[in-house]
Scaffold this motif. Structure first.
Motif, PDB file in Angstrom:
ATOM      1  N   PRO A   1      -5.984 -26.745 -13.696  1.00  0.00           N
ATOM      2  CA  PRO A   1      -6.557 -26.454 -15.016  1.00  0.00           C
ATOM      3  C   PRO A   1      -6.541 -24.957 -15.305  1.00  0.00           C
ATOM      4  CG  PRO A   1      -7.923 -28.024 -13.819  1.00  0.00           C
ATOM      5  CD  PRO A   1      -6.890 -27.530 -12.836  1.00  0.00           C
ATOM      6  N   GLY A   2      -6.294 -24.613 -16.569  1.00  0.00           N
ATOM      7  CA  GLY A   2      -6.224 -23.217 -16.953  1.00  0.00           C
ATOM      8  C   GLY A   2      -4.858 -22.603 -16.752  1.00  0.00           C
ATOM      9  N   GLN A   3      -3.908 -23.412 -16.319  1.00  0.00           N
ATOM     10  CA  GLN A   3      -2.527 -22.959 -16.180  1.00  0.00           C
ATOM     11  C   GLN A   3      -1.691 -23.659 -17.248  1.00  0.00           C
ATOM     12  OE1 GLN A   3       0.200 -24.501 -13.084  1.00  0.00           O
ATOM     13  NE2 GLN A   3       0.120 -22.415 -12.256  1.00  0.00           N
ATOM     14  N   LEU A   4      -0.965 -22.884 -18.024  1.00  0.00           N
ATOM     15  CA  LEU A   4      -0.128 -23.420 -19.097  1.00  0.00           C
ATOM     16  C   LEU A   4       1.219 -23.845 -18.504  1.00  0.00           C
ATOM     17  CD1 LEU A   4       0.642 -23.954 -22.049  1.00  0.00           C
ATOM     18  CD2 LEU A   4       1.106 -21.496 -22.285  1.00  0.00           C
ATOM     19  N   VAL A   5       1.465 -25.154 -18.517  1.00  0.00           N
ATOM     20  CA  VAL A   5       2.704 -25.707 -17.976  1.00  0.00           C
ATOM     21  C   VAL A   5       3.572 -26.166 -19.144  1.00  0.00           C
ATOM     22  CG1 VAL A   5       3.723 -27.518 -16.540  1.00  0.00           C
ATOM     23  CG2 VAL A   5       1.579 -26.414 -15.836  1.00  0.00           C
ATOM     24  N   VAL A   6       4.836 -25.783 -19.118  1.00  0.00           N
ATOM     25  CA  VAL A   6       5.779 -26.169 -20.169  1.00  0.00           C
ATOM     26  C   VAL A   6       7.020 -26.748 -19.500  1.00  0.00           C
ATOM     27  CG1 VAL A   6       7.163 -25.393 -22.130  1.00  0.00           C
ATOM     28  CG2 VAL A   6       4.932 -24.337 -21.691  1.00  0.00           C
ATOM     29  N   TYR A   7       7.273 -28.032 -19.763  1.00  0.00           N
ATOM     30  CA  TYR A   7       8.458 -28.686 -19.223  1.00  0.00           C
ATOM     31  C   TYR A   7       9.529 -28.747 -20.302  1.00  0.00           C
ATOM     32  CZ  TYR A   7       5.605 -30.015 -15.227  1.00  0.00           C
ATOM     33  OH  TYR A   7       4.807 -29.987 -14.119  1.00  0.00           O
ATOM     34  N   LEU A   8      10.752 -28.378 -19.908  1.00  0.00           N
ATOM     35  CA  LEU A   8      11.852 -28.226 -20.850  1.00  0.00           C
ATOM     36  C   LEU A   8      12.911 -29.289 -20.565  1.00  0.00           C
ATOM     37  CD1 LEU A   8      11.781 -24.430 -20.329  1.00  0.00           C
ATOM     38  CD2 LEU A   8      11.372 -25.472 -22.544  1.00  0.00           C
TER      39      LEU A   8
ATOM     40  N   VAL B   1      -3.055 -18.701 -17.010  1.00  0.00           N
ATOM     41  CA  VAL B   1      -3.889 -18.194 -18.099  1.00  0.00           C
ATOM     42  C   VAL B   1      -5.309 -17.927 -17.607  1.00  0.00           C
ATOM     43  CG1 VAL B   1      -4.839 -18.691 -20.387  1.00  0.00           C
ATOM     44  CG2 VAL B   1      -2.469 -19.325 -19.859  1.00  0.00           C
ATOM     45  N   ALA B   2      -5.981 -18.966 -17.134  1.00  0.00           N
ATOM     46  CA  ALA B   2      -7.327 -18.821 -16.573  1.00  0.00           C
ATOM     47  C   ALA B   2      -7.420 -19.817 -15.418  1.00  0.00           C
ATOM     48  CB  ALA B   2      -8.397 -19.093 -17.618  1.00  0.00           C
ATOM     49  N   THR B   3      -6.775 -19.462 -14.315  1.00  0.00           N
ATOM     50  CA  THR B   3      -6.449 -20.393 -13.241  1.00  0.00           C
ATOM     51  C   THR B   3      -7.309 -20.121 -12.012  1.00  0.00           C
ATOM     52  OG1 THR B   3      -4.177 -20.170 -14.079  1.00  0.00           O
ATOM     53  CG2 THR B   3      -4.437 -21.397 -12.053  1.00  0.00           C
ATOM     54  N   ASP B   4      -7.455 -21.147 -11.156  1.00  0.00           N
ATOM     55  CA  ASP B   4      -8.177 -20.997  -9.897  1.00  0.00           C
ATOM     56  C   ASP B   4      -7.292 -20.219  -8.922  1.00  0.00           C
ATOM     57  OD1 ASP B   4      -9.637 -21.197  -7.581  1.00  0.00           O
ATOM     58  OD2 ASP B   4      -9.302 -23.360  -7.308  1.00  0.00           O
ATOM     59  N   LEU B   5      -7.484 -18.926  -8.851  1.00  0.00           N
ATOM     60  CA  LEU B   5      -6.640 -18.098  -7.995  1.00  0.00           C
ATOM     61  C   LEU B   5      -6.919 -18.342  -6.513  1.00  0.00           C
ATOM     62  CD1 LEU B   5      -6.714 -14.739 -10.003  1.00  0.00           C
ATOM     63  CD2 LEU B   5      -4.971 -16.543 -10.056  1.00  0.00           C
ATOM     64  N   GLU B   6      -8.093 -18.876  -6.193  1.00  0.00           N
ATOM     65  CA  GLU B   6      -8.405 -19.176  -4.795  1.00  0.00           C
ATOM     66  C   GLU B   6      -7.429 -20.192  -4.235  1.00  0.00           C
ATOM     67  OE1 GLU B   6      -9.840 -21.319  -1.403  1.00  0.00           O
ATOM     68  OE2 GLU B   6      -9.734 -22.200  -3.412  1.00  0.00           O
ATOM     69  N   ALA B   7      -6.976 -21.127  -5.074  1.00  0.00           N
ATOM     70  CA  ALA B   7      -6.030 -22.147  -4.611  1.00  0.00           C
ATOM     71  C   ALA B   7      -4.711 -21.518  -4.188  1.00  0.00           C
ATOM     72  CB  ALA B   7      -5.800 -23.188  -5.706  1.00  0.00           C
ATOM     73  N   PHE B   8      -4.286 -20.467  -4.894  1.00  0.00           N
ATOM     74  CA  PHE B   8      -3.059 -19.775  -4.505  1.00  0.00           C
ATOM     75  C   PHE B   8      -3.218 -19.101  -3.144  1.00  0.00           C
ATOM     76  CE2 PHE B   8      -2.218 -19.979  -9.102  1.00  0.00           C
ATOM     77  CZ  PHE B   8      -0.895 -20.386  -9.093  1.00  0.00           C
TER      78      PHE B   8
ATOM     79  N   ILE C   1      -5.949 -20.975 -24.149  1.00  0.00           N
ATOM     80  CA  ILE C   1      -4.641 -21.458 -23.731  1.00  0.00           C
ATOM     81  C   ILE C   1      -3.832 -22.015 -24.900  1.00  0.00           C
ATOM     82  CG2 ILE C   1      -5.325 -23.823 -23.128  1.00  0.00           C
ATOM     83  CD1 ILE C   1      -3.707 -23.389 -20.477  1.00  0.00           C
ATOM     84  N   ASP C   2      -4.504 -22.551 -25.923  1.00  0.00           N
ATOM     85  CA  ASP C   2      -3.789 -23.095 -27.085  1.00  0.00           C
ATOM     86  C   ASP C   2      -3.098 -21.982 -27.878  1.00  0.00           C
ATOM     87  OD1 ASP C   2      -4.459 -25.732 -26.556  1.00  0.00           O
ATOM     88  OD2 ASP C   2      -6.331 -25.612 -27.675  1.00  0.00           O
ATOM     89  N   ILE C   3      -3.796 -20.881 -28.068  1.00  0.00           N
ATOM     90  CA  ILE C   3      -3.204 -19.743 -28.782  1.00  0.00           C
ATOM     91  C   ILE C   3      -2.014 -19.209 -28.001  1.00  0.00           C
ATOM     92  CG2 ILE C   3      -3.609 -17.342 -29.475  1.00  0.00           C
ATOM     93  CD1 ILE C   3      -6.499 -18.182 -30.124  1.00  0.00           C
ATOM     94  N   ILE C   4      -2.188 -19.062 -26.690  1.00  0.00           N
ATOM     95  CA  ILE C   4      -1.103 -18.534 -25.857  1.00  0.00           C
ATOM     96  C   ILE C   4       0.089 -19.486 -25.862  1.00  0.00           C
ATOM     97  CG2 ILE C   4      -0.477 -17.925 -23.485  1.00  0.00           C
ATOM     98  CD1 ILE C   4      -3.449 -16.947 -23.213  1.00  0.00           C
TER      99      ILE C   4
END
Length: 220
Positions: free
Chosen positions: A78-85, A164-171, A196-199
């Motif tokens: 959550p908080g990560q913008l994923v775009v599949y092409l 965008v606003a992601t759980d950096l601890e997971a990384f 995230i919608d605006i971005i």
């Protein structure tokens, strides 16, 4: 031909992965291209070149899925913008390396619109924070976006993930892209407060420009 942009909200990774494969397998020369915009519940994904040991601190709460994209291990959440092409590259008249370059440029241009300078790194897929005007260098070189693609029958799937606003601890549980000690950052940490919608709308605009897509038809 219009490109259908499907805004899928928060979608299960495994089901979305299967849907991408099915769409690509069943499409034909007349099938409109699609772009899927979404977030995922927490998941680690391991690409074709991946080494499972790069998940150095496993979590019982976060599954790992082996996938057919290029690249190494990464995290989605959550908080990560994923775009599949899901694009017909033959119809667009571009090859894979050019597609990667154009996607990267769309991400770089998006970040610049929000005041963040970013760049490519030779031999390290993704987008990284570069030197900022008047800003501390704490996040210099940190990875802010990942990229991984699969091409089958001249058609692409998978895509990009922008933090965008992601759980950096997971990384912190992985060696991102197989690089031990690689810092990962999100736009929120860099001072960007837009949602995230605006971005996503800004990113779609740059993808449309970079890929020379005539018209986007948003489906929500």
């Amino acid at each position: 031909m219009k490109v259908l942009v499907k805004h899928l909200g928060v979608a299960d990774y495994a089901k979305t992965y299967e849907a991408m494969q099915t769409f690509t397998k069943e499409r034909n020369a007349n099938t409109p291209d699609e772009i899927w915009v979404l977030e995922h519940p927490p998941v680690f994904t391991l690409g074709l070149a991946g080494d499972a040991s790069n998940l150095h601190t496993p979590s019982n709460q976060i599954p790992m899925v082996q996938v057919d994209r290029g690249g190494e291990i990464t995290y989605h959440g959550p908080g990560q913008l994923v775009v599949y092409l899901l694009l017909d590259l033959k119809r667009l008249g571009i090859f894979v390396k050019e597609l990667v370059f154009r996607i990267e440029q769309a991400v770089i241009d998006t970040l610049l619109d929000f005041g963040v300078r970013a760049e490519r790194k030779q031999g390290a897929p993704g987008i990284y924070v570069s030197e900022q005007d008047g800003a501390p260098g704490e996040w210099l070189g940190a990875k802010v976006a990942a990229l991984g693609l699969k091409v089958s029958r001249s058609c692409s799937y998978h895509g990009l993930a922008l933090n965008v606003a992601t759980d950096l601890e997971a990384f912190g549980r992985i060696h991102p892209c197989g690089y031990e000690g690689l810092k990962t950052v999100d736009m929120q940490t860099l001072g960007i407060k837009d949602n995230i919608d605006i971005i996503s709308q800004v990113l779609l605009k740059h993808l449309q420009k970079q890929l020379s897509l005539s018209e986007l038809d948003n489906i929500r």
